[in-house]
Design a protein around this motif. Structure first.
Motif, mmCIF file in Angstrom:
data_model
loop_
_atom_site.group_PDB
_atom_site.id
_atom_site.type_symbol
_atom_site.label_atom_id
_atom_site.label_comp_id
_atom_site.label_asym_id
_atom_site.label_seq_id
_atom_site.Cartn_x
_atom_site.Cartn_y
_atom_site.Cartn_z
ATOM 1 N N LEU A 82 0.826 -1.208 0.000
ATOM 2 C CA LEU A 82 0.000 0.000 0.000
ATOM 3 C C LEU A 82 0.857 1.254 0.000
ATOM 4 O O LEU A 82 2.033 1.227 0.336
ATOM 5 C CB LEU A 82 -0.948 -0.002 1.202
ATOM 6 C CG LEU A 82 -0.348 -0.087 2.606
ATOM 7 C CD1 LEU A 82 0.054 1.282 3.142
ATOM 8 C CD2 LEU A 82 -1.344 -0.728 3.573
ATOM 9 N N GLY A 83 0.238 2.376 -0.385
ATOM 10 C CA GLY A 83 0.928 3.653 -0.368
ATOM 11 C C GLY A 83 0.610 4.512 -1.568
ATOM 12 O O GLY A 83 -0.502 4.452 -2.113
ATOM 13 N N ASP A 84 1.594 5.305 -2.004
ATOM 14 C CA ASP A 84 1.402 6.231 -3.118
ATOM 15 C C ASP A 84 1.680 5.525 -4.446
ATOM 16 O O ASP A 84 1.657 4.295 -4.524
ATOM 17 C CB ASP A 84 2.263 7.480 -2.921
ATOM 18 C CG ASP A 84 3.753 7.162 -2.778
ATOM 19 O OD1 ASP A 84 4.198 6.120 -3.301
ATOM 20 O OD2 ASP A 84 4.475 7.953 -2.150
ATOM 21 N N SER A 85 1.965 6.298 -5.496
ATOM 22 C CA SER A 85 2.127 5.687 -6.820
ATOM 23 C C SER A 85 3.328 4.754 -6.900
ATOM 24 O O SER A 85 3.377 3.879 -7.768
ATOM 25 C CB SER A 85 2.262 6.778 -7.893
ATOM 26 O OG SER A 85 3.425 7.557 -7.674
ATOM 27 N N GLU A 86 4.309 4.906 -6.008
ATOM 28 C CA GLU A 86 5.436 3.980 -6.014
ATOM 29 C C GLU A 86 4.980 2.569 -5.624
ATOM 30 O O GLU A 86 5.547 1.578 -6.091
ATOM 31 C CB GLU A 86 6.541 4.478 -5.091
ATOM 32 C CG GLU A 86 7.213 5.739 -5.626
ATOM 33 C CD GLU A 86 8.436 6.150 -4.841
ATOM 34 O OE1 GLU A 86 8.738 5.492 -3.828
ATOM 35 O OE2 GLU A 86 9.092 7.114 -5.239
ATOM 36 N N LYS A 111 -2.855 5.049 -3.806
ATOM 37 C CA LYS A 111 -3.476 6.269 -4.305
ATOM 38 C C LYS A 111 -2.379 7.183 -4.824
ATOM 39 O O LYS A 111 -1.477 7.602 -4.072
ATOM 40 C CB LYS A 111 -4.251 6.968 -3.184
ATOM 41 C CG LYS A 111 -4.847 8.317 -3.576
ATOM 42 C CD LYS A 111 -5.959 8.168 -4.601
ATOM 43 C CE LYS A 111 -6.616 9.526 -4.867
ATOM 44 N NZ LYS A 111 -7.665 9.427 -5.920
ATOM 45 N N VAL A 112 -2.429 7.505 -6.117
ATOM 46 C CA VAL A 112 -1.444 8.390 -6.734
ATOM 47 C C VAL A 112 -1.486 9.763 -6.060
ATOM 48 O O VAL A 112 -2.546 10.291 -5.744
ATOM 49 C CB VAL A 112 -1.726 8.523 -8.246
ATOM 50 C CG1 VAL A 112 -0.833 9.587 -8.876
ATOM 51 C CG2 VAL A 112 -1.530 7.179 -8.941
ATOM 52 N N SER A 113 -0.313 10.327 -5.827
ATOM 53 C CA SER A 113 -0.123 11.669 -5.262
ATOM 54 C C SER A 113 -0.546 11.794 -3.806
ATOM 55 O O SER A 113 -0.661 12.898 -3.287
ATOM 56 C CB SER A 113 -0.878 12.729 -6.094
ATOM 57 O OG SER A 113 -0.389 12.761 -7.416
ATOM 58 N N VAL A 140 2.567 -6.299 5.796
ATOM 59 C CA VAL A 140 2.245 -5.066 5.084
ATOM 60 C C VAL A 140 3.533 -4.443 4.569
ATOM 61 O O VAL A 140 4.501 -4.283 5.319
ATOM 62 C CB VAL A 140 1.514 -4.055 5.988
ATOM 63 C CG1 VAL A 140 1.242 -2.758 5.221
ATOM 64 C CG2 VAL A 140 0.212 -4.638 6.528
ATOM 65 N N VAL A 141 3.552 -4.102 3.280
ATOM 66 C CA VAL A 141 4.655 -3.352 2.683
ATOM 67 C C VAL A 141 4.121 -1.959 2.385
ATOM 68 O O VAL A 141 3.202 -1.806 1.573
ATOM 69 C CB VAL A 141 5.171 -4.014 1.390
ATOM 70 C CG1 VAL A 141 6.341 -3.214 0.803
ATOM 71 C CG2 VAL A 141 5.579 -5.458 1.651
ATOM 72 N N ALA A 142 4.665 -0.932 3.052
ATOM 73 C CA ALA A 142 4.144 0.433 2.941
ATOM 74 C C ALA A 142 5.159 1.351 2.266
ATOM 75 O O ALA A 142 6.332 1.371 2.643
ATOM 76 C CB ALA A 142 3.786 0.968 4.321
ATOM 77 N N LEU A 143 4.705 2.103 1.273
ATOM 78 C CA LEU A 143 5.533 3.096 0.588
ATOM 79 C C LEU A 143 4.836 4.443 0.661
ATOM 80 O O LEU A 143 3.834 4.674 -0.019
ATOM 81 C CB LEU A 143 5.746 2.722 -0.885
ATOM 82 C CG LEU A 143 6.646 1.525 -1.200
ATOM 83 C CD1 LEU A 143 5.909 0.209 -1.061
ATOM 84 C CD2 LEU A 143 7.182 1.647 -2.625
ATOM 85 N N PHE A 144 5.357 5.318 1.512
ATOM 86 C CA PHE A 144 4.826 6.670 1.657
ATOM 87 C C PHE A 144 5.965 7.665 1.544
ATOM 88 O O PHE A 144 7.091 7.365 1.912
ATOM 89 C CB PHE A 144 4.177 6.867 3.031
ATOM 90 C CG PHE A 144 2.912 6.096 3.255
ATOM 91 C CD1 PHE A 144 1.747 6.422 2.578
ATOM 92 C CD2 PHE A 144 2.885 5.047 4.161
ATOM 93 C CE1 PHE A 144 0.581 5.715 2.795
ATOM 94 C CE2 PHE A 144 1.729 4.340 4.386
ATOM 95 C CZ PHE A 144 0.573 4.671 3.711
#
Length: 229
Positions: A82-86, A111-113, A140-144
């Motif tokens: 989960l996270g942003d466009s990355e 969610k992009v942006s 959970v793998v999180a990219l923020f």
């Protein structure tokens, strides 16, 4: 063992982002990853910043989990990315690897942006409180962060101010509390720097805050993107 799967996911994330890492899990499993570059597209909303393609290595801490848990095809481990466009950019590379294990499945929520600074655009804590119980992940793998190098809405505190650092730390901890609850393993992927020098300066502050807060959480695995640039 679930612990071996966790370390495999960490190594895959590091490898797909370009890291060169060898990690030994607590159960003696050694994971080696050779360098591979994955390009992640820039964010589309100029009001919340943009990031350059990511290329990272991994730095991890102790993983606390039930090492006796054995995922099976009938009862697979559930991985949530989960996270942003990355996160969206990583998904098509990570999901086939997860599926090929035969004992794990991957879900995606991005969610992009988006980020943690602008809940008026997308409120991640609210989203996670709703979705985590429904998806019930084991890992959970999180990219923020690619969009978070900016002042908070309705404030005048610059990104490098003590006030900004304190508030961002609060928001990071709120997300960690949600994602790491109930024995879940959280793999937090740190932010890389950017093409823009000014944005990179802001992201560096953010990265320092995240690393400091994650360091207080021995059960959270941290993938260090910044050190590869």
């Amino acid at each position: 063992m679930l612990l071996g799967l966790i370390w495999a996911v960490v190594a895959v994330v590091g490898a797909l982002f370009g890291g060169d890492a060898t990690e030994t899990a607590a159960d003696g499993l050694t994971i080696s990853a050779s360098p591979t570059v994955v390009s992640i597209g820039p964010e589309s909303d100029p009001t919340v910043g943009s990031t350059a393609p990511a290329d990272v290595n991994i730095a991890t801490t102790t993983v606390a989990t039930d090492a006796n848990t054995v995922p099976t095809a009938a009862d697979p481990a559930r991985v949530l990315l989960l996270g942003d466009s990355e996160a969206g950019g990583l998904s098509p590379f990570l999901e086939p690897v997860i599926d090929d294990t035969g004992v794990a499945t991957m879900d995606l929520d991005y969610k992009v942006s988006s980020g943690l600074v602008r809940p008026d655009f997308f409120d991640w804590p609210a989203r996670l409180r709703e979705q985590i119980p429904l998806r019930n992940p084991n890992i959970v793998v999180a990219l923020f962060g690619g969009n978070d190098g900016q002042p908070f809405l309705n404030t005048t505190d610059p990104v490098d101010s003590p006030e900004w650092r304190a508030e961002y730390a609060n928001r990071v901890n709120e997300v960690i509390d949600i994602l790491a609850a109930d024995g879940r393993t959280l793999i937090w992927v740190g932010v890389p720097n950017a093409e823009s020098e000014s944005l990179t300066q802001n992201l560096q502050v953010q990265n320092e805050v995240v690393k400091a807060e994650v360091a207080k959480r021995p059960d959270v695995v941290f993938v260090d993107a910044w050190s590869r640039f």
